[in-house]
Structures are given as structure tokens and as C-alpha cells.
Design an enzyme around this catalytic site. Structure first.
Site, short mmCIF file in Angstrom:
data_model
loop_
_atom_site.label_atom_id
_atom_site.label_comp_id
_atom_site.label_asym_id
_atom_site.label_seq_id
_atom_site.Cartn_x
_atom_site.Cartn_y
_atom_site.Cartn_z
N ASP A 99 17.60 19.78 -10.46
CA ASP A 99 18.25 20.98 -10.98
C ASP A 99 17.36 21.84 -11.86
OD1 ASP A 99 17.97 19.39 -13.25
OD2 ASP A 99 20.09 18.84 -13.33
N GLU A 121 18.95 14.51 -4.68
CA GLU A 121 19.86 14.42 -5.83
C GLU A 121 20.84 15.59 -5.82
OE1 GLU A 121 18.90 12.76 -10.18
OE2 GLU A 121 18.88 14.95 -10.13
N GLU A 135 20.90 24.00 -15.62
CA GLU A 135 20.85 23.05 -14.51
C GLU A 135 22.09 23.08 -13.62
OE1 GLU A 135 17.98 21.62 -17.61
OE2 GLU A 135 20.06 22.37 -17.63
N HIS A 206 16.32 16.29 -25.62
CA HIS A 206 15.42 17.38 -25.23
C HIS A 206 16.11 18.52 -24.50
CE1 HIS A 206 15.80 15.29 -21.39
NE2 HIS A 206 15.41 16.41 -20.83
N ARG A 208 18.17 21.72 -23.20
CA ARG A 208 18.30 23.06 -23.77
C ARG A 208 19.62 23.24 -24.51
NH1 ARG A 208 15.40 27.74 -22.34
NH2 ARG A 208 14.38 26.48 -20.75
N HIS A 239 10.08 15.46 -27.62
CA HIS A 239 9.64 16.45 -26.63
C HIS A 239 8.78 17.52 -27.33
CE1 HIS A 239 9.89 19.56 -23.51
NE2 HIS A 239 10.31 18.62 -22.69
#
Length: 378
Positions: A99, A121, A135, A206, A208, A239
Site C-alpha cells: 500500500d 497483499e 495506505e 512510524h 504517518r 524511524h
């Protein structure tokens, strides 16, 4: 018979880990497939380290990484730089995984060239286009133009069927991340492990949608957990994104029994997961991997596109409210019964043979349509 040309495109560390088993599997059958690898490389250093671990050498490197790049920047650069590669190579199929924006942009570039698309996936959904962002939307965009949908679970397959995808083009394969996990465990050398009297909590954050208040709230919960439970220590691979680095180091930096470390190579991350008492994460991949190692998972998000783990009882969706994060973590720390209920049930995401299934299904599909352009019936 001329080998079928398969072009795989990815750009982030998670994509690389999950695409690697498929690339390795296709390369085993050189008489059947000519395997080309294109990296978009918006995660330059982290991506290169994964490629090295799995022994993958890209045929093309689009090098789209820029400091503080936006989603628009990534999308536009992938489209522009991938187009001449597709025109030159004319692959029988383009494979994308998951994604990420690189997956969406690569699929769109292939669609513009009328090249069939295989989506690894496929079918994960939260039904909220902003969670996870971007995503959830990326997956849906890819679904509308993909030709072959490799769903990791039956639940993902049903999502696709409910959206009207041709059932003859949807295949349940398992998730390739379990293939990668088992491969790493088999390959990595066993090291003597330093025993600690403390229980290790592996923490990863991590995504968004975690930026800002959610991330800071979880950090406050971690502080409280460490203060209230002297027998634990937290390991947090941080990250490199500044939106993660700044608040994490401000709140958790130089705190006793909280180890902020650089992003780990995949074998090292697997080793820490094996050593951990439990895992706290907003990562989809770790939600899939940790149960395969017998580790309970607390998902630090309000919604998940991987409910199979929750339904199987190996993960709990706890959100980002500090009070609940602390309560759910301490429940597992203090109750052996609660811990054992989530431990050792295995991962519902596969048996380590997803790449083999994808290879067989892909060959059948390409042979069926004659490798001549638009896909035919299966």
C-alpha cells in the site's frame, strides 16, 4: 518457450522485505521467468540494507528520495521515471506489493502502458480512507486497475469479492512476510544471547497517522509503564523521519530502561522480536510477524486493516490513549493467564509458502493469456 518477463517495483523497507521472497522464488525458475527489479528508493538507506540482506541487485534504481518530500513528489517522480523503463522492457506483468505510494504510482504507470498488474497483499481494508493514510486509499486505487490479486487471507479475499473483483482473479496465498521471516531465521547465525533479568518490550512507531498527538500520547504511556514496572525495559528502533525523531527523543531520550536505537537490519529486528516479552507497534508487518514467533502484539492504532490477528487472539487493538495503553500492557505483564492466552498460537498470515503459490499462480495466468497483452480468462 520464451521466459515471461516479470518486473517487480518497490521502494520502502517493508515492501522490500515482503517482495524479496517472491523475487527469490521467480529467480529460481529462470527458464520460466525473466525477473527484473526496479527500486523507487524513497527509503534509500533502509531499503539498501534490506536488499543486501536478501541478496537482491536492482536492474533499475529510480532514486526518487528527496529530503522532506511530499506524497505528491513521490508519486510524480515514480510516474515520470518508471515510464521509460516500462516502454523499454515491455514486461508481461508488473508486480507491486502492499500500500505504499510507490506501489500505487508503479501500478498506475503500468496501467498507463496497458501492462497487466499483479498486486501482492491485496484486499486489506479499514474502510476509512484516512486510516491508515494514505495506505488505505492506495490499496483501493491499486485494486481498481490490478489484474491479479494475491490476497494474504480469506478475509482479504472476501473484501475484494464484496467490491466486485472477479473471483477468478483473486487468490489466497498467505503473506510473503512470513516467508521472509522464516528465511531469515533459517539463515541467521545463532548468537549467544545476553540474559537480562528484565522483560523486554519491543516498541515501533512510524506511521504517518501516528505523527503528532498520537505519538506523543504513546510516548507518555511508555514513560509511565517504565516508572511503574521496574522489571521491564523498552527497546525502540526510531524511524529516521523528523516527525518521529523529534518528539520521541524529546520525551523518551536519556530515560532509564528506554533504549532508543537506530533502525535495525531485518535480521537484528527478528532477533529482538524473538527475545521480547511482548511487542507494541503501529506496524502492519510486525503485527503479522510477531505472532509467528509466539509474541503477543498490542496494536497502537485506532483501526487496523489486519483484524485476523485480533480475531485469532494473538493481538489486541488498543489505540493511542495513554490510560488504555498502560492498562493493556500491564494486564499482560501481571497476568500469566492473560499472557498465555495470546502466546504461541501462531500467525494467521501464512505458512511460509506464499511466494511459491504466487509463482505457480502467476505462471498459470501468464500462460493462460498467452503473454500477449491484456489478460484473458483464468
Amino acid at each position: 518457450m520464451k521466459p515471461h518477463k516479470v518486473l517487480s517495483v518497490f521502494g520502502t523497507r517493508p515492501e522490500a522485505i515482503k517482495m524479496a521472497p517472491v523475487i527469490q522464488e521467480l529467480k529460481r525458475f529462470k527458464s520460466l521467468f525473466k525477473t527484473l527489479v526496479v527500486v523507487t528508493a524513497q527509503h534509500r538507506e533502509m531499503l539498501d540494507r534490506v536488499l543486501k540482506v536478501f541478496g537482491i541487485k536492482p536492474d533499475y534504481d529510480l532514486g526518487v528520495m528527496r529530503e522532506n518530500q511530499s506524497l505528491t513528489d513521490v508519486t510524480v517522480r515514480v510516474l515520470r521515471r518508471l515510464e521509460p523503463v516500462l516502454k523499454k522492457e515491455k514486461p508481461a506483468v508488473v508486480l507491486v506489493q502492499g500500500d505504499a505510494t510507490s506501489a500505487f504510482a508503479a501500478a498506475l504507470a503500468a496501467y498507463y502502458q496497458k501492462i497487466p498488474i499483479g498486486h501482492i497483499e491485496a484486499g486489506l481494508r479499514t474502510n476509512d480512507k484516512y486510516a491508515p493514510f494514505p495506505e488505505e486509499a492506495n490499496r483501493r486505487f491499486i485494486t481498481t486497475i490490478a489484474d491479479y490479486h494475491f490476497a494474504p487471507t480469506e478475509w482479504a479475499r472476501q473484501n475484494l469479492l464484496q467490491e466486485g473483483v472477479d473471483p477468478h482473479r483473486v487468490y489466497v496465498t498467505g503473506n510473503t512476510v512470513i516467508d521472509a521471516l522464516y528465511w531469515i531465521r533459517k539463515k541467521q547465525k545463532r548468537r549467544s544471547q545476553q540474559q537480562s533479568s528484565r522483560r523486554v518490550l519491543l516498541l515501533t512507531l512510524h506511521r504517518r497517522e501516528s505523527f503528532g498527538k498520537p505519538l506523543m500520547a504513546i510516548c507518555r504511556a511508555i514513560l509511565l509503564l517504565v516508572e511503574r514496572n521496574p522489571d521491564i525495559e523498552v527497546v525502540y528502533p526510531v524511524h529516521p523521519n523528523p516527525n518521529v525523531q523529534l518528539p520521541v527523543k524529546t520525551i523518551l531520550g536519556k530515560r532509564e530502561r528506554i533504549r532508543l536505537v537506530a533502525p535495525m537490519d531485518y535480521p537484528d529486528l527478528v532477533r529482538v522480536m524473538e527475545q521480547a516479552y511482548l511487542v507494541m507497534t503501529d506496524s502492519g508487518g510486525i503485527t503479522e510477524e510477531a505472532p509467528a514467533l509466539g509474541k503477543p502484539v498490542l496494536i497502537l492504532r485506532d483501526k487496523t486493516e489486519r483484524p485476523e490477528a485480533v480475531r485469532a487472539g494473538v493481538a489486541r487493538l488498543v489505540g493511542t490513549d495513554p490510560k488504555r495503553v498502560v492498562a493493556e500492557t500491564e494486564r499482560l505483564l501481571r497476568s500469566r493467564v492473560a499472557y498465555r492466552r495470546m502466546q504461541g498460537k501462531g500467525s494467521p498470515y501464512g505458512d511460509g509458502r506464499a511466494a511459491q503459490r504466487i509463482r505457480k499462480l502467476l505462471l498459470k495466468a501468464l500462460v493462460s493469456r498467452g503473454d500477449c497483452g491484456a489478460p484473458g480468462s483464468q
